[in-house]
Write an enzyme that holds these catalytic residues in place. Structure first.
Site, short mmCIF file in Angstrom:
data_model
loop_
_atom_site.label_atom_id
_atom_site.label_comp_id
_atom_site.label_asym_id
_atom_site.label_seq_id
_atom_site.Cartn_x
_atom_site.Cartn_y
_atom_site.Cartn_z
N THR A 1 9.78 16.16 2.69
CA THR A 1 9.02 15.24 3.54
C THR A 1 7.70 15.89 3.98
O THR A 1 7.56 17.11 3.92
CB THR A 1 9.82 14.79 4.77
OG1 THR A 1 11.08 14.26 4.34
CG2 THR A 1 9.11 13.73 5.58
N SER B 1 16.86 7.25 8.52
CA SER B 1 15.91 8.35 8.34
C SER B 1 15.69 9.07 9.65
O SER B 1 15.66 8.46 10.72
CB SER B 1 14.57 7.80 7.83
OG SER B 1 13.59 8.82 7.83
#
Length: 625
Positions: free
Chosen positions: A435, A496
């Site tokens: 990420t 998430s």
């Protein structure tokens, strides 16, 4: 915009006793244009080291200085190349949204391992003139034919790597943001040109990227030697200082710049995504791709909370990190005393924040998922009363271990939610480590912060033929526990931890930040927020502090100690934390700070201007003017 021009790479070699050559030094000799994408910053900038940024000798890639104080605008990202792309757009007349889109595409080139066109993301923005927040959700979703037999996920190889691939939504999100929120002063081609040039002309490989390439060799080779050759120098992964040229990605970005969202999701690129997915065990169809273009991004206002006079604007579903941040801060409001009086990163301060981390992580696994599909007791989870009940678990001088008879890792927010309880199984979700995140503030004071991902480094490892970007493996962010709230389902978004966040004080922007790091994201963001609010640190100082990570207890038979992971810089606290009842472990013994604990990029609004900070745990850099 100017591009990188003549580059010479000089290598020195050592020959060992068996006659093998080993590269021991790579020296990059490059000439950059004085302005443009890889040029010097504009006059009048003030760097964090006191350099005013004037002259051709200003090196924006210098990572010995991470922060920047500017009076008109700031961009902070996990790559100096991406930060410079956004800064150029601001200086060319773009607004924070224009710059954020430029950064997003650029960092998809500079950190191709961490995010890209094969993934998705979340955006929080704040319009200083209207006082309104915006939440754009372009997180990937499960295809209609997603595999629901969890035994099929037990062994991943090249043959079935795309069984974990969710439908990419990154392009739909970015182009919609640009269309709806952009200034209109620049064309899409102008905004994307920095990324296109970076891919075509090459970027210098950083230590972080080199390490990730080497660690992911087997996954990259899922595609065969053609793709591996892009990320290797002969039979070895690229070294620090090498040049990474991504011709296929440059052509794909050019395609995006000259085509509509609909054309991307129904045309040749979409077809290649579908073919790659189905060739490697996945189920994405052209119908799924069309659904993405018609339904994404999803838009709403931010999820909101308060903490001791500060307003928290953070990410709503499918983010769980935003909910966790509000819950943790609510619990800390219940602390009877001055948190700063405990001493920053003292053993007791760490015990306090570790306890609220455990409690919030337990609630996450039980109650948080895509609100379009399941009943998330959001009012209870983010409420002050429920937080007060949960905070009763905290005991000064003693770790909360969750070892009492009948003790569970989660609470019961439903009595505070105004609705009937839902019986979901407790089901831990998958883990990931990749990420990226970045933040932008423009001269008008508009704030945009985005976190985006392809999940694990290099996603599922598969590149659609000729496209140059990796497909995600987001399906593993679902829980594989039958009956859990985050159980996989067609068109559902996996929960998430991503949580781009904006903080206001007295109704005015105070700070914005986000982090990568999978499950460590909420812990990292919480600690940086507290460093600023409770310990009055500037953004860069707050980011630089060592961190801890304490996950929740489980409903398995409890042990006698609670695992807490700490950075090497805090290793001297091990005896004290063990005495409190923790199984305290140093995650890394070779770096004081480690990217495992996140890579926070953020901006704080101060009297003298905007102070952008960037995390030394990644290749972070803040730039401004």
């Amino acid at each position: 915009m100017a591009a990188l021009i003549p580059v010479v790479t000089v290598r020195l070699w050592h020959t060992d006793m068996l006659g093998r050559k080993t590269k021991i030094l790579s020296v990059l000799l490059a000439i950059f244009m004085s302005v443009g994408m890889l040029g010097a910053c504009a006059p009048g900038n003030t760097g964090g080291n006191g350099d005013d940024g004037t002259g051709d000798d200003f090196d924006y890639t210098d990572l010995s200085v991470r922060d920047f104080v500017g009076r008109k605008g700031i961009v902070t990202a996990a790559s100096p190349y991406a930060a410079k792309a956004g800064l150029d757009i601001l200086q060319a007349g773009g607004n924070a949204f224009d710059a954020a889109v430029a950064v997003s595409f650029a960092i998809s080139v500079a950190e191709v391992d961490a995010s890209g066109l094969g993934g998705g993301g979340l955006m929080i923005a704040y319009n200083v003139n209207t006082g309104q927040s915006l939440f754009y959700n372009f997180r990937e979703f499960a295809p209609a034919g997603v595999e629901t037999d969890y035994s099929e996920y037990e062994k991943i190889s090249a043959d079935n790597a795309c069984i974990e691939t969710a439908v990419p939504t990154q392009v739909a999100g970015l182009l919609t943001i640009l269309e709806e929120q952009g200034s209109g002063n620049l064309t899409k081609q102008q905004i994307m040109q920095p990324a296109i040039d970076m891919a075509a002309d090459g970027i210098v490989v950083t230590p972080e990227l080199s390490l990730n390439i080497k660690d992911s060799t087997a996954k990259i080779l899922y595609n065969g030697t053609d793709v591996w050759n892009v990320y290797s120098d002969g039979i070895e992964g690229l070294y620090e200082g090498d040049i990474l040229v991504q011709t296929d990605l440059a052509e794909t970005l050019e395609y995006v710049a000259t085509h509509t969202v609909e054309e991307f999701y129904t045309g040749e690129i979409a077809q290649k995504i579908v073919e790659a997915s189905q060739a490697h065990g996945g189920s994405i169809t052209m119908e799924d791709m069309k659904y993405a273009s018609e339904n994404y991004p999803k838009k709403s206002e931010a999820l909101t909370g308060t903490y001791n006079g500060y307003d928290i604007l953070t990410s709503a579903s499918p983010s769980t990190g935003g909910t966790m941040l509000i819950e943790m801060l609510n619990m800390l409001e219940c602390y009877d005393g001055d948190i700063s009086a405990l001493g920053h990163n003292s053993a007791e301060y760490i015990n306090l924040i570790a306890t609220v981390m455990q409690l919030a992580y337990g609630d996450k696994e039980k109650y948080m998922a895509d609100t379009s599909f399941v009943d998330v007791p959001l009012v209870g989870l983010t409420g002050k009363e429920y937080a007060a009940e949960r905070f009763e678990k905290y005991t000064a001088g003693k770790a909360y271990l969750g070892t009492g008879e009948g003790d569970l890792p989660y609470g019961n927010p439903y009595p505070y939610n105004g609705g009937a309880a839902q019986d979901y199984a407790y089901g831990p979700s998958g883990e990931h480590t990749s990420t990226t995140t970045f933040s932008v503030i423009d001269e008008a004071g508009n704030i945009v912060t985005i976190t985006q991902t392809i999940n694990n480094f290099f996603g599922c490892g598969i590149v659609p033929e000729g496209c140059g970007f990796f497909l995600n493996n987001e399906i593993r962010d679902f829980s594989y526990t039958e009956g859990s709230i985050n159980e996989v389902a067609p068109y559902k978004q996996p929960a998430s931890y991503m949580m781009p966040t904006v903080i206001l004080k007295d109704g005015k922007p105070y700070a914005t930040l986000g982090s990568p790091g999978g499950s460590r994201i909420p812990a990292a963001v919480l600690q940086v927020v507290l460093n600023m609010i409770e310990f009055d640190m500037d953004m860069q100082t707050a980011i630089n502090q060592p961190r801890v990570y304490c996950y929740t207890t489980t409903d398995e038979p409890p042990g006698t100690a609670k695992l807490i992971e700490i950075e090497n810089a805090l290793k001297e606290l091990l005896p004290e934390l063990i005495a409190l009842g923790y199984d305290a472990r140093v995650y890394s013994d070779n770096r004081e700070l480690d990217s495992y604990f996140g890579g926070v990029q953020g901006i704080r609004v101060e009297e003298e201007g905007y102070h952008g900070g960037a995390d030394p745990r990644r290749d972070g850099k803040a730039l401004g003017y």
